[in-house]
Enzyme design. Structure first.
Site, mmCIF file in Angstrom:
data_model
loop_
_atom_site.group_PDB
_atom_site.id
_atom_site.type_symbol
_atom_site.label_atom_id
_atom_site.label_comp_id
_atom_site.label_asym_id
_atom_site.label_seq_id
_atom_site.Cartn_x
_atom_site.Cartn_y
_atom_site.Cartn_z
ATOM 1 N N ASP A 61 -6.227 -0.831 10.083
ATOM 2 C CA ASP A 61 -7.037 0.385 10.076
ATOM 3 C C ASP A 61 -8.131 0.253 9.011
ATOM 4 O O ASP A 61 -7.850 0.240 7.822
ATOM 5 C CB ASP A 61 -6.155 1.603 9.762
ATOM 6 C CG ASP A 61 -6.940 2.906 9.843
ATOM 7 O OD1 ASP A 61 -7.013 3.471 10.944
ATOM 8 O OD2 ASP A 61 -7.502 3.332 8.808
ATOM 9 N N TYR A 66 -15.381 2.159 4.304
ATOM 10 C CA TYR A 66 -14.636 1.346 3.330
ATOM 11 C C TYR A 66 -15.417 0.098 2.908
ATOM 12 O O TYR A 66 -15.051 -0.557 1.933
ATOM 13 C CB TYR A 66 -13.265 0.917 3.874
ATOM 14 C CG TYR A 66 -12.380 2.040 4.391
ATOM 15 C CD1 TYR A 66 -12.619 3.372 4.064
ATOM 16 C CD2 TYR A 66 -11.289 1.759 5.208
ATOM 17 C CE1 TYR A 66 -11.812 4.392 4.553
ATOM 18 C CE2 TYR A 66 -10.476 2.767 5.705
ATOM 19 C CZ TYR A 66 -10.741 4.082 5.376
ATOM 20 O OH TYR A 66 -9.936 5.074 5.865
ATOM 21 N N LYS A 125 -14.084 3.368 12.103
ATOM 22 C CA LYS A 125 -14.485 4.786 12.137
ATOM 23 C C LYS A 125 -15.970 4.933 11.861
ATOM 24 O O LYS A 125 -16.537 4.178 11.071
ATOM 25 C CB LYS A 125 -13.696 5.582 11.082
ATOM 26 C CG LYS A 125 -12.214 5.251 11.047
ATOM 27 C CD LYS A 125 -11.426 6.113 10.087
ATOM 28 C CE LYS A 125 -10.016 5.574 9.919
ATOM 29 N NZ LYS A 125 -9.863 4.575 8.841
ATOM 30 N N HIS A 171 -14.944 9.831 11.734
ATOM 31 C CA HIS A 171 -14.159 9.827 10.493
ATOM 32 C C HIS A 171 -13.871 11.247 9.980
ATOM 33 O O HIS A 171 -12.752 11.538 9.557
ATOM 34 C CB HIS A 171 -14.910 9.020 9.421
ATOM 35 C CG HIS A 171 -14.041 8.397 8.386
ATOM 36 N ND1 HIS A 171 -14.284 7.164 7.834
ATOM 37 C CD2 HIS A 171 -12.912 8.837 7.788
ATOM 38 C CE1 HIS A 171 -13.348 6.885 6.947
ATOM 39 N NE2 HIS A 171 -12.495 7.887 6.898
ATOM 40 N N LEU A 182 2.070 7.625 1.903
ATOM 41 C CA LEU A 182 2.866 7.635 0.665
ATOM 42 C C LEU A 182 2.256 8.589 -0.356
ATOM 43 O O LEU A 182 2.637 8.575 -1.526
ATOM 44 C CB LEU A 182 2.929 6.217 0.073
ATOM 45 C CG LEU A 182 3.486 5.128 1.005
ATOM 46 C CD1 LEU A 182 3.290 3.739 0.385
ATOM 47 C CD2 LEU A 182 4.969 5.379 1.294
ATOM 48 N N LYS A 241 -1.148 1.232 2.686
ATOM 49 C CA LYS A 241 -2.036 0.252 2.053
ATOM 50 C C LYS A 241 -1.361 -0.325 0.817
ATOM 51 O O LYS A 241 -0.728 0.398 0.039
ATOM 52 C CB LYS A 241 -3.342 0.941 1.676
ATOM 53 C CG LYS A 241 -4.257 0.124 0.795
ATOM 54 C CD LYS A 241 -4.378 0.742 -0.583
ATOM 55 C CE LYS A 241 -4.978 -0.219 -1.581
ATOM 56 N NZ LYS A 241 -5.011 0.356 -2.927
ATOM 57 N N ARG A 276 5.043 -5.768 -1.761
ATOM 58 C CA ARG A 276 4.994 -4.412 -1.179
ATOM 59 C C ARG A 276 4.499 -4.450 0.266
ATOM 60 O O ARG A 276 4.952 -3.666 1.103
ATOM 61 C CB ARG A 276 4.078 -3.524 -2.010
ATOM 62 C CG ARG A 276 4.693 -3.120 -3.339
ATOM 63 C CD ARG A 276 3.699 -2.304 -4.117
ATOM 64 N NE ARG A 276 4.289 -1.761 -5.327
ATOM 65 C CZ ARG A 276 3.596 -1.076 -6.234
ATOM 66 N NH1 ARG A 276 2.296 -0.865 -6.050
ATOM 67 N NH2 ARG A 276 4.193 -0.613 -7.298
HETATM 68 P P1 NAD Z 1 -1.031 5.249 0.857
HETATM 69 O O1 NAD Z 1 -0.300 6.530 0.973
HETATM 70 O O2 NAD Z 1 -0.823 4.176 1.873
HETATM 71 O O3 NAD Z 1 -0.723 4.701 -0.605
HETATM 72 C C1 NAD Z 1 -1.202 3.471 -1.058
HETATM 73 C C2 NAD Z 1 -0.778 3.276 -2.528
HETATM 74 O O4 NAD Z 1 0.634 3.463 -2.652
HETATM 75 C C3 NAD Z 1 -1.051 1.860 -3.017
HETATM 76 O O5 NAD Z 1 -2.342 1.758 -3.565
HETATM 77 C C4 NAD Z 1 0.029 1.670 -4.048
HETATM 78 O O6 NAD Z 1 -0.392 2.231 -5.271
HETATM 79 C C5 NAD Z 1 1.180 2.488 -3.506
HETATM 80 N N1 NAD Z 1 2.160 1.694 -2.735
HETATM 81 C C6 NAD Z 1 2.009 1.139 -1.509
HETATM 82 N N2 NAD Z 1 3.140 0.534 -1.120
HETATM 83 C C7 NAD Z 1 4.021 0.699 -2.117
HETATM 84 C C8 NAD Z 1 5.367 0.289 -2.305
HETATM 85 N N3 NAD Z 1 6.035 -0.385 -1.379
HETATM 86 N N4 NAD Z 1 5.979 0.621 -3.476
HETATM 87 C C9 NAD Z 1 5.330 1.334 -4.441
HETATM 88 N N5 NAD Z 1 4.061 1.747 -4.309
HETATM 89 C C10 NAD Z 1 3.414 1.439 -3.162
HETATM 90 O O7 NAD Z 1 -2.585 5.603 0.678
HETATM 91 P P2 NAD Z 1 -3.958 5.321 1.394
HETATM 92 O O8 NAD Z 1 -4.404 3.920 1.213
HETATM 93 O O9 NAD Z 1 -4.849 6.406 0.933
HETATM 94 O O10 NAD Z 1 -3.657 5.574 2.954
HETATM 95 C C11 NAD Z 1 -3.293 4.542 3.863
HETATM 96 C C12 NAD Z 1 -4.403 4.290 4.855
HETATM 97 O O11 NAD Z 1 -4.770 5.494 5.530
HETATM 98 C C13 NAD Z 1 -5.730 3.845 4.211
HETATM 99 O O12 NAD Z 1 -5.692 2.509 3.750
HETATM 100 C C14 NAD Z 1 -6.682 4.110 5.345
HETATM 101 O O13 NAD Z 1 -6.558 3.087 6.309
HETATM 102 C C15 NAD Z 1 -6.143 5.438 5.890
HETATM 103 N N6 NAD Z 1 -6.862 6.607 5.320
HETATM 104 C C16 NAD Z 1 -7.665 7.332 6.162
HETATM 105 C C17 NAD Z 1 -8.357 8.439 5.706
HETATM 106 C C18 NAD Z 1 -9.210 9.215 6.654
HETATM 107 O O14 NAD Z 1 -9.957 10.118 6.216
HETATM 108 N N7 NAD Z 1 -9.160 8.947 7.925
HETATM 109 C C19 NAD Z 1 -8.245 8.830 4.350
HETATM 110 C C20 NAD Z 1 -7.420 8.096 3.506
HETATM 111 C C21 NAD Z 1 -6.714 6.989 4.004
#
Ligand code: NAD
Length: 282
Positions: free
Chosen positions: A46, A51, A76, A109, A193, A233, A239
């Site tokens: 994704d 980005y 997006k 988006h 998360l 992510k 992780r």
């Molecule tokens: P997420 O909830 O996936 O959290 C990522 C963070 O959690 C990492 O940077 C790390 O600090 C921690 N983490 C990840 N795996 C872990 C583990 N196993 N143990 C401990 N900590 C861990 O946050 P995100 O990146 O904001 O969201 C995931 C994806 O969603 C993004 O990469 C993107 O593709 C999408 N997204 C979309 C929008 C939108 O407006 N459409 C907005 C935000 C994110």
């Protein structure tokens, strides 16, 4: 290797329920992160024009030697490009940056109801053209509230295949998820998360200890059992692998409910509100 379940979308296409998100991964690190994810078994990535790392996603996929047909790639439309001519140019640029002649899924988006005279309808009709010409296998939206989806339903031909929205234990967002489900739209949970914020919660750590899994695995498994699509992510190899190991255990229904009860409503939201978000990158 663990088989990842797929979800059938309302256009007949199938999407892997688990993927890898690349938000906030700097362009120069993206190729490496996506390569690690592909090695771990992820086949769904994704990304977004916003980005700035679509190129690294394409490079990692090509370097992997995997068949493009075995990969699922989402991108997006950035917020500056809602007008149809701009959207067409932006979509060409997305395909060029990825180095592919199609994406599996292309999303608006953000709805940006306070910009463009509130016109996300002509934007959506432009995405309908991308689907008709085959360059987007599926089309969908992100951050659309029920009222925005209602308007598309009234004025457009194609129902979005997905709605990608913020959802996690502190902001379960059931109002939008329920609308999506009732209208055949698959929900994708972004920041599943809560960017790590939920991982120290005693309810989560307690369940994790009991089932012998990590807090991140418990939260991601909770999303899977709610039927949503997730793409956590991480840039840390261990992780990235950990977040992929979700399909050899289940949560008890009681645990699913206890996690949902952590909801803080609007106070739990970590991202902007779709009604008011009006950011256009320079
Ligand atoms: P997420 O909830 O996936 O959290 C990522 C963070 O959690 C990492 O940077 C790390 O600090 C921690 N983490 C990840 N795996 C872990 C583990 N196993 N143990 C401990 N900590 C861990 O946050 P995100 O990146 O904001 O969201 C995931 C994806 O969603 C993004 O990469 C993107 O593709 C999408 N997204 C979309 C929008 C939108 O407006 N459409 C907005 C935000 C994110």
């Amino acid at each position: 290797m663990t088989a990842i379940p797929t979800i059938e979308l309302n256009d007949g296409n199938a999407i892997p329920q688990l993927g890898f998100g690349v938000f906030q991964i700097p362009p120069e690190e993206t190729e490496r992160a996506v390569r690690l994810a592909l090695e771990a078994g992820y086949r769904h990535i994704d990304t977004a024009e916003m980005y700035g790392n679509e190129r690294g996603v394409g490079e990692a996929i090509r370097a992997s030697g995997l068949d493009r047909a075995d990969l699922y790639v989402t991108s997006k439309l950035n917020n500056g490009f809602h007008r149809p001519d701009d959207a067409r140019r932006a979509f060409d640029d997305t395909l060029a940056a990825l180095g592919f002649d199609y994406v599996d899924l292309f999303l608006i988006h953000w709805p940006l109801p306070t910009l463009y005279d509130g016109d996300y309808v002509s934007t959506w009709k432009t995405l309908e053209d991308f689907r008709s010409d085959g360059r987007a296998r599926s089309i969908g939206v992100s951050n659309f509230q029920p009222e925005h989806l209602e308007r598309l339903a009234a004025e457009c031909d194609v129902t979005p295949a997905v709605n990608q929205i913020e959802a996690h234990p502190y902001f379960v967002n059931d109002e939008v998820r329920d609308y999506d489900r009732a209208h055949g739209i698959a929900t994708q949970a972004w920041s599943p998360l809560a960017q790590g914020e939920v991982l120290d919660d005693p309810v989560i750590t307690g369940i994790a200890e009991r089932v012998g899994r990590t807090p991140a695995q418990v939260v991601l498994r909770w999303h899977i059992e709610r039927g949503d699509i997730v793409f956590p992510k991480s840039t840390t190899p261990a992780r990235i692998r950990e977040n992929f190991e979700l399909f050899d255990f289940r949560l008890e229904p009681d645990d699913v409910e206890r996690i949902a009860a952590l909801d803080k409503g609007e106070d739990g939201r970590i991202g902007p509100h779709p009604e008011t978000f009006a950011y256009v990158p320079a």
